[in-house]
Enzyme design. Structure first.
Site, PDB file in Angstrom:
ATOM      1  N   GLY A  10       0.510  -1.043  -0.029  1.00 50.11           N
ATOM      2  CA  GLY A  10      -0.147  -0.234   0.023  1.00 50.11           C
ATOM      3  C   GLY A  10       1.020   1.135   0.147  1.00 50.11           C
ATOM      4  O   GLY A  10       2.370   1.358  -0.450  1.00 50.11           O
ATOM      5  N   GLN A  11       0.891   2.518  -0.201  1.00 48.69           N
ATOM      6  CA  GLN A  11       1.218   3.989   0.109  1.00 48.69           C
ATOM      7  C   GLN A  11       1.958   3.334   1.462  1.00 48.69           C
ATOM      8  O   GLN A  11       3.255   4.138   0.887  1.00 48.69           O
ATOM      9  CB  GLN A  11       0.184   4.960   0.147  1.00 48.69           C
ATOM     10  CG  GLN A  11      -1.313   5.444  -0.664  1.00 48.69           C
ATOM     11  CD  GLN A  11      -1.038   6.536  -0.913  1.00 48.69           C
ATOM     12  OE1 GLN A  11      -0.849   7.582  -1.657  1.00 48.69           O
ATOM     13  NE2 GLN A  11      -2.785   7.004  -0.077  1.00 48.69           N
ATOM     14  N   LEU A  12       1.603   3.427   2.428  1.00 46.15           N
ATOM     15  CA  LEU A  12       2.208   3.641   3.590  1.00 46.15           C
ATOM     16  C   LEU A  12       3.306   2.771   3.638  1.00 46.15           C
ATOM     17  O   LEU A  12       4.844   2.178   3.668  1.00 46.15           O
ATOM     18  CB  LEU A  12       1.871   3.688   5.146  1.00 46.15           C
ATOM     19  CG  LEU A  12       2.146   3.749   6.434  1.00 46.15           C
ATOM     20  CD1 LEU A  12       2.907   4.784   5.891  1.00 46.15           C
ATOM     21  CD2 LEU A  12       1.164   3.663   6.884  1.00 46.15           C
ATOM     22  N   TYR A  56      -8.616  -1.830   4.670  1.00 49.15           N
ATOM     23  CA  TYR A  56      -9.647  -1.224   3.784  1.00 49.15           C
ATOM     24  C   TYR A  56      -9.684   0.052   3.400  1.00 49.15           C
ATOM     25  O   TYR A  56     -10.514   0.244   4.364  1.00 49.15           O
ATOM     26  CB  TYR A  56     -10.919  -2.473   3.811  1.00 49.15           C
ATOM     27  CG  TYR A  56     -11.892  -2.636   3.126  1.00 49.15           C
ATOM     28  CD1 TYR A  56     -12.332  -3.184   1.685  1.00 49.15           C
ATOM     29  CD2 TYR A  56     -12.497  -1.057   2.383  1.00 49.15           C
ATOM     30  CE1 TYR A  56     -13.215  -3.282   0.646  1.00 49.15           C
ATOM     31  CE2 TYR A  56     -13.963  -1.109   1.617  1.00 49.15           C
ATOM     32  CZ  TYR A  56     -14.118  -1.933   0.752  1.00 49.15           C
ATOM     33  OH  TYR A  56     -14.978  -1.993  -0.629  1.00 49.15           O
ATOM     34  N   THR A  98      -7.830   6.906  11.420  1.00 52.74           N
ATOM     35  CA  THR A  98      -7.385   8.090  10.770  1.00 52.74           C
ATOM     36  C   THR A  98      -8.647   9.432  11.242  1.00 52.74           C
ATOM     37  O   THR A  98      -9.452   8.823  12.561  1.00 52.74           O
ATOM     38  CB  THR A  98      -9.181   7.154   9.219  1.00 52.74           C
ATOM     39  OG1 THR A  98      -9.699   8.617   8.317  1.00 52.74           O
ATOM     40  CG2 THR A  98     -10.118   6.485   9.892  1.00 52.74           C
ATOM     41  N   ASP A  99      -9.162  10.329  10.569  1.00 47.28           N
ATOM     42  CA  ASP A  99     -10.430  11.302  11.206  1.00 47.28           C
ATOM     43  C   ASP A  99     -11.635  10.671  10.856  1.00 47.28           C
ATOM     44  O   ASP A  99     -12.155  11.353  11.415  1.00 47.28           O
ATOM     45  CB  ASP A  99      -9.746  12.414  10.862  1.00 47.28           C
ATOM     46  CG  ASP A  99     -10.050  12.641   8.822  1.00 47.28           C
ATOM     47  OD1 ASP A  99      -9.735  11.926   8.031  1.00 47.28           O
ATOM     48  OD2 ASP A  99     -10.703  13.873   8.520  1.00 47.28           O
ATOM     49  N   TYR A 121     -17.070   2.851   6.713  1.00 45.03           N
ATOM     50  CA  TYR A 121     -15.188   3.149   7.234  1.00 45.03           C
ATOM     51  C   TYR A 121     -14.637   3.064   8.034  1.00 45.03           C
ATOM     52  O   TYR A 121     -13.646   2.900   8.369  1.00 45.03           O
ATOM     53  CB  TYR A 121     -14.647   3.567   5.845  1.00 45.03           C
ATOM     54  CG  TYR A 121     -13.342   4.268   5.773  1.00 45.03           C
ATOM     55  CD1 TYR A 121     -12.405   3.173   5.603  1.00 45.03           C
ATOM     56  CD2 TYR A 121     -12.901   5.345   6.467  1.00 45.03           C
ATOM     57  CE1 TYR A 121     -10.717   3.394   5.841  1.00 45.03           C
ATOM     58  CE2 TYR A 121     -11.207   5.590   5.971  1.00 45.03           C
ATOM     59  CZ  TYR A 121     -10.245   4.845   5.640  1.00 45.03           C
ATOM     60  OH  TYR A 121      -9.286   4.688   6.567  1.00 45.03           O
ATOM     61  N   LYS A 125     -12.770   1.651  10.830  1.00 46.22           N
ATOM     62  CA  LYS A 125     -11.786   1.853  11.688  1.00 46.22           C
ATOM     63  C   LYS A 125     -12.029   2.476  13.096  1.00 46.22           C
ATOM     64  O   LYS A 125     -10.770   1.966  13.412  1.00 46.22           O
ATOM     65  CB  LYS A 125     -10.911   3.331  11.050  1.00 46.22           C
ATOM     66  CG  LYS A 125     -10.902   2.925   9.364  1.00 46.22           C
ATOM     67  CD  LYS A 125      -9.420   2.137   9.735  1.00 46.22           C
ATOM     68  CE  LYS A 125      -8.216   2.348   9.629  1.00 46.22           C
ATOM     69  NZ  LYS A 125      -6.893   2.207   9.145  1.00 46.22           N
ATOM     70  N   TRP A 145      -6.241  12.556   5.077  1.00 48.21           N
ATOM     71  CA  TRP A 145      -5.511  12.751   3.321  1.00 48.21           C
ATOM     72  C   TRP A 145      -3.765  12.059   2.929  1.00 48.21           C
ATOM     73  O   TRP A 145      -3.465  13.485   2.703  1.00 48.21           O
ATOM     74  CB  TRP A 145      -5.362  14.218   3.326  1.00 48.21           C
ATOM     75  CG  TRP A 145      -7.103  14.324   3.508  1.00 48.21           C
ATOM     76  CD1 TRP A 145      -8.616  14.009   4.075  1.00 48.21           C
ATOM     77  CD2 TRP A 145      -7.984  16.162   3.014  1.00 48.21           C
ATOM     78  NE1 TRP A 145      -9.546  15.159   4.203  1.00 48.21           N
ATOM     79  CE2 TRP A 145      -8.691  16.266   3.527  1.00 48.21           C
ATOM     80  CE3 TRP A 145      -7.183  17.002   3.178  1.00 48.21           C
ATOM     81  CZ2 TRP A 145      -9.055  17.567   3.468  1.00 48.21           C
ATOM     82  CZ3 TRP A 145      -8.103  18.452   2.717  1.00 48.21           C
ATOM     83  CH2 TRP A 145      -8.868  18.624   3.092  1.00 48.21           C
TER      84      TRP A 145
END
Ligand SMILES: NC(=O)c1ccc[n+]([C@@H]2O[C@H](COP(=O)([O-])OP(=O)(O)OC[C@H]3O[C@@H](n4cnc5c(N)ncnc54)[C@H](OP(=O)(O)O)[C@@H]3O)[C@@H](O)[C@H]2O)c1
Length: 303
Positions: A10-12, A56, A98-99, A121, A125, A145
């Protein structure tokens, strides 16, 4: 210290692999964290730090029947599986939130705001965060973001600029970007108490000190985004076009309600996503401004 990275593609996960090239790095095809038996039988020997970059993340997909199940399986149930093995094998668990666990009515979110998720989602989370908070040794990084390697908003806007498209973008969702480089720096800071880290290009490592028995930064939840002005997605798009030198393109404002009008299966989104950075900064972490990072990112990613 031996590190395992879950969700490595994934991105991270990709950014973490660059920082910790010797880490054990696995994605869903090697370790599906929703499979309790697989998680229990995975070779955790010598792993001291378990970083969960898996999730997810399809916010609208999670509103479908199938997506709702997947979101809860990966973001909640699977996280409980990781909490169990972290406790059993004495690992520090690093998790990312996440916010979207909030409803976005507060202008600035602190770490102790009460969960009030608007979407499936966000709810899944929030459940994951609660599970992680029961781990003996944990850090939760609450972020918003996220921009890294792969598909994301900035990449989409660069693509539109290349096609010469002047887009209409929402201007009532307010927040700050988080580049994966910032998350990696913050994770490293929390774990090792230093923000100066490995240079992926030169391969040199600076100030990498193993955590000793003395706690460097207390376990708990820390907000992490880039610092700087809180702005809208439309404002960010204008900055992207400015960095690209595309004065010929314009960005029109719209509201979230207008943008999604007539579309079905769209998850409600918090309008205020700005995270207070006071807590992590008070531990000695120096946040980087999102606009500087955006400039570097756009220059590196334009065709
Ligand atoms: N993206 C954002 O804007 C944003 C904002 C706030 C917070 N976050 C949080 O930040 C973290 C990192 O996000 P990201 O953008 O890097 O996510 P991402 O790019 O969507 O990557 C998620 C990774 O998780 C893996 N994964 C999914 N299900 C799995 C399973 N059952 N077992 C093992 N791995 C699985 C995926 O692998 P496959 O591709 O093989 O499924 C993928 O590699 C997440 O916790 C996310 O909730 C993200």
């Amino acid at each position: 210290m031996k590190i395992a990275i879950i969700g490595s593609r994934g991105q991270l996960g990709l950014a973490l692999q660059k920082q910790y090239p010797d880490a054990v790095a696995v994605d869903s095809d090697e370790l599906d964290i929703t499979n309790k038996e697989s998680v229990e039988s995975f070779d955790w020997s010598n792993i001291e730090i378990l970083i969960n970059a898996a999730a997810y993340t399809n916010v609208d997909g999670a509103e479908t029947t199938e997506g709702r199940q997947s979101a809860w399986a990966v973001n909640a149930d699977a996280v409980a599986n990781l909490v169990a093995v972290a406790a059993q094998h004495d690992m520090t668990l690093v998790h990312v939130s996440t916010d979207y666990v909030f409803d976005g009515t507060e202008e600035m979110h602190t770490e102790d705001e009460t969960f009030a998720p608007l979407s499936v989602y966000g709810a899944s989370k929030a459940a994951g965060d609660i599970a992680v908070s029961l781990a003996p040794k944990f850090y939760i990084l609450r972020t918003s973001w996220v921009i890294g390697e792969g598909k994301n908003f900035v990449q989409t806007m660069i693509g539109l600029a290349e096609k010469g498209i002047s887009p209409t973008v929402v201007h009532d969702q307010i927040g700050r970007l988080t580049f994966t480089s910032e998350l990696v720096r913050a994770i490293h800071h929390l774990l090792f108490g230093k923000s100066e880290i490995r240079n992926p290009k030169s391969g040199t490592t600076s100030n990498l000190e193993p955590r000793n028995s003395k706690l460097v930064v207390p376990y708990g939840t820390y907000n992490v985004s880039n610092d700087g002005d809180s702005v809208s997605w439309a404002d960010i798009t204008r900055q992207i076009f400015k960095i690209l030198g595309r004065d010929d393109l314009s960005v029109s404002n719209t509201t979230t309600a207008e943008y999604f009008a007539g579309k079905t299966g769209i998850a409600p989104r918090p309008l205020q996503s700005t995270l207070s950075l006071n807590k992590i900064q008070s531990t000695g972490f120096n946040s980087n401004d999102w606009l500087n990072e955006l400039s570097k990112y756009v220059k590196n990613n334009k065709k």
